[in-house]
Design a protein around this motif. Structure first.
Motif, PDB file in Angstrom:
ATOM      1  N   SER A  10       0.784  -1.127   0.088  1.00 24.11           N
ATOM      2  CA  SER A  10      -0.143  -0.210   0.166  1.00 24.11           C
ATOM      3  C   SER A  10       0.820   1.232   0.054  1.00 24.11           C
ATOM      4  O   SER A  10       0.550   2.084  -0.558  1.00 24.11           O
ATOM      5  CB  SER A  10      -0.839  -0.219   1.368  1.00 24.11           C
ATOM      6  OG  SER A  10      -0.118  -0.053   2.452  1.00 24.11           O
ATOM      7  N   ARG A  11       1.886   1.178   0.437  1.00 27.16           N
ATOM      8  CA  ARG A  11       2.916   2.472   0.842  1.00 27.16           C
ATOM      9  C   ARG A  11       3.563   2.563  -0.664  1.00 27.16           C
ATOM     10  O   ARG A  11       3.551   3.821  -1.087  1.00 27.16           O
ATOM     11  CB  ARG A  11       3.845   1.888   1.750  1.00 27.16           C
ATOM     12  CG  ARG A  11       5.174   3.222   2.093  1.00 27.16           C
ATOM     13  CD  ARG A  11       5.876   2.929   3.062  1.00 27.16           C
ATOM     14  NE  ARG A  11       5.232   2.572   4.480  1.00 27.16           N
ATOM     15  CZ  ARG A  11       5.835   1.384   4.989  1.00 27.16           C
ATOM     16  NH1 ARG A  11       6.786   1.089   4.612  1.00 27.16           N
ATOM     17  NH2 ARG A  11       5.059   1.125   6.218  1.00 27.16           N
ATOM     18  N   SER A  13       2.250   1.591  -3.280  1.00 27.97           N
ATOM     19  CA  SER A  13       1.166   2.402  -4.429  1.00 27.97           C
ATOM     20  C   SER A  13       0.792   3.687  -4.198  1.00 27.97           C
ATOM     21  O   SER A  13       0.590   4.312  -5.112  1.00 27.97           O
ATOM     22  CB  SER A  13      -0.296   1.454  -4.256  1.00 27.97           C
ATOM     23  OG  SER A  13      -0.135   0.161  -4.645  1.00 27.97           O
ATOM     24  N   ALA A  14       0.645   4.117  -2.704  1.00 25.77           N
ATOM     25  CA  ALA A  14       0.490   5.518  -2.658  1.00 25.77           C
ATOM     26  C   ALA A  14       1.743   6.428  -3.096  1.00 25.77           C
ATOM     27  O   ALA A  14       1.434   7.618  -3.801  1.00 25.77           O
ATOM     28  CB  ALA A  14       0.581   5.762  -1.018  1.00 25.77           C
ATOM     29  N   THR A  17       1.198   6.679  -6.640  1.00 26.52           N
ATOM     30  CA  THR A  17       0.022   7.509  -7.026  1.00 26.52           C
ATOM     31  C   THR A  17       0.653   9.144  -7.061  1.00 26.52           C
ATOM     32  O   THR A  17       0.246   9.883  -8.063  1.00 26.52           O
ATOM     33  CB  THR A  17      -1.097   7.335  -6.261  1.00 26.52           C
ATOM     34  OG1 THR A  17      -1.762   5.968  -6.373  1.00 26.52           O
ATOM     35  CG2 THR A  17      -2.233   8.279  -6.618  1.00 26.52           C
TER      36      THR A  17
END
Length: 355
Positions: A10-11, A13-14, A17
């Motif tokens: 998730s880190r 992916s963030a 983005t």
């Protein structure tokens, strides 16, 4: 093989983005500022107003100067569009070169396309060739660049396979021969021809037109699509040729295809903008440092980053010296040269070089 923890995924992916968002916003802002900057200054809201008006949206004011809108669409927008397209094409070409060679120092000039294109352009300039009208220089530059690439590739094949080391060494030899040919053409040409050859070798986007943009845009689009389609295979190739073959990748076909795509992207860029160095080296490596080795996001990031870099470089070329248009290739070399040295030192400290 254990999967990475959810928090790590998730880190990442963030971060991806955030990077894509920052690159996109920066590119849009640079396009608007660049289009509005020049002897006739046009405020950003009027530049946006002119763009939106063309698609039927009248939210923002149009340029107040009587020739403002015409200046934007006849001179500024074609040049900015060409800068973004050439930057994206060169950056993606550099990414593909680094992927198929497995070396972050690889860049499009290795396979002779830039030097070959310079010879083609030099022939057109010195001998005043007009086979294709006003497009003669661009056509001969593209054809000579592609021919140089095919020559390098053909001479590096042995027993149905392409040897990477031989390809690089052949590219160096072809670049040297092309450099001698350019020197000879410069010697043979008159003063005006010499100035044109030198300026063309330094790279410039001056005089870009919509007709040129409409030629480069489809080439860059095809190159991007090819890079996206090959992204997964390039990921497997990064594990090593032997591993990639065991996983079903036809390494030889992949390498041939990517070399042709690189020649196409670089040839189209060089044909209309001249030789612009280091974009294909700097941007892919920076994006890889921030995103990691996966090639699918790297293609998008490299295209955005290359477009942003060249748009800003073109803006600097037009504004750093009053009433003058500096060669854009000179500016990218001034940025890329120190980065190249830093990359060498960084790699040497971490792993002792590429051995």
């Amino acid at each position: 093989m254990t999967a990475p923890p959810p928090t790590t995924v998730s880190r990442h992916s963030a971060a991806k983005t955030v990077l894509f968002t920052a690159l996109t916003i920066s590119l849009v802002a640079s396009v608007v500022v660049s289009a509005g900057t020049g002897q006739l200054a046009i405020p950003p809201q009027e530049v946006l107003g002119s763009l939106l008006h063309r698609v039927g949206i009248d939210w923002l004011p149009m340029p107040t100067h009587p020739t403002g809108d015409a200046t934007l669409w006849a001179i500024r927008f074609p040049r900015v569009a060409m800068a973004a397209l050439v930057g994206a094409g060169l950056a993606v070409a550099g990414l593909l070169m680094q992927a198929i060679f497995g070396n972050p120092l690889a860049e499009p000039g290795v396979i002779g396309v830039s030097s070959g294109a310079a010879v083609g352009a030099g022939l057109a300039i010195v001998f005043g060739l007009t086979l294709f009208g006003e497009w003669t220089t661009a056509v001969l530059a593209f054809a000579a660049g592609l021919s140089a690439t095919l020559l390098v590739y053909g001479m590096s094949r042995a027993e149905g396979r392409t040897e990477v080391v031989t390809l690089v060494l052949t590219g160096i030899a072809v670049n040297a021969i092309a450099g001698a040919a350019i020197a000879l053409l410069t010697f043979l040409g008159d003063t005006q021809s010499r100035e044109q050859i030198v300026f063309w070798q330094l790279g410039s986007l001056a005089g870009s037109r919509w007709s040129q943009v409409l030629i480069v845009a489809p080439v860059v689009a095809v190159g991007l699509c090819a890079a996206y389609l090959a992204a997964r295979k390039l990921d497997l190739l990064s594990l090593g040729e032997r591993n990639a073959r065991h996983l079903g990748v036809n390494v030889e076909v992949l390498r041939i295809t990517m070399i042709f795509v690189v020649a196409l992207l670089t040839g189209a860029a060089v044909a209309f903008a001249g030789i612009i160095a280091f974009v294909g080296l700097v941007i892919p490596h920076l994006m890889r440092m921030m995103l990691g080795p996966a090639h699918l996001p790297l293609v998008t990031a490299s295209a955005l980053g290359g477009a942003l870099l060249l748009t800003l470089a073109d803006l600097a070329a037009r504004t750093m010296v009053p009433n003058a248009d500096m060669p854009i290739g000179m500016l990218t070399a001034l940025v890329g040269g120190p980065f190249f040295f830093w990359l060498l030192r960084r790699t040497r400290k971490r792993s002792g070089g590429w051995g």
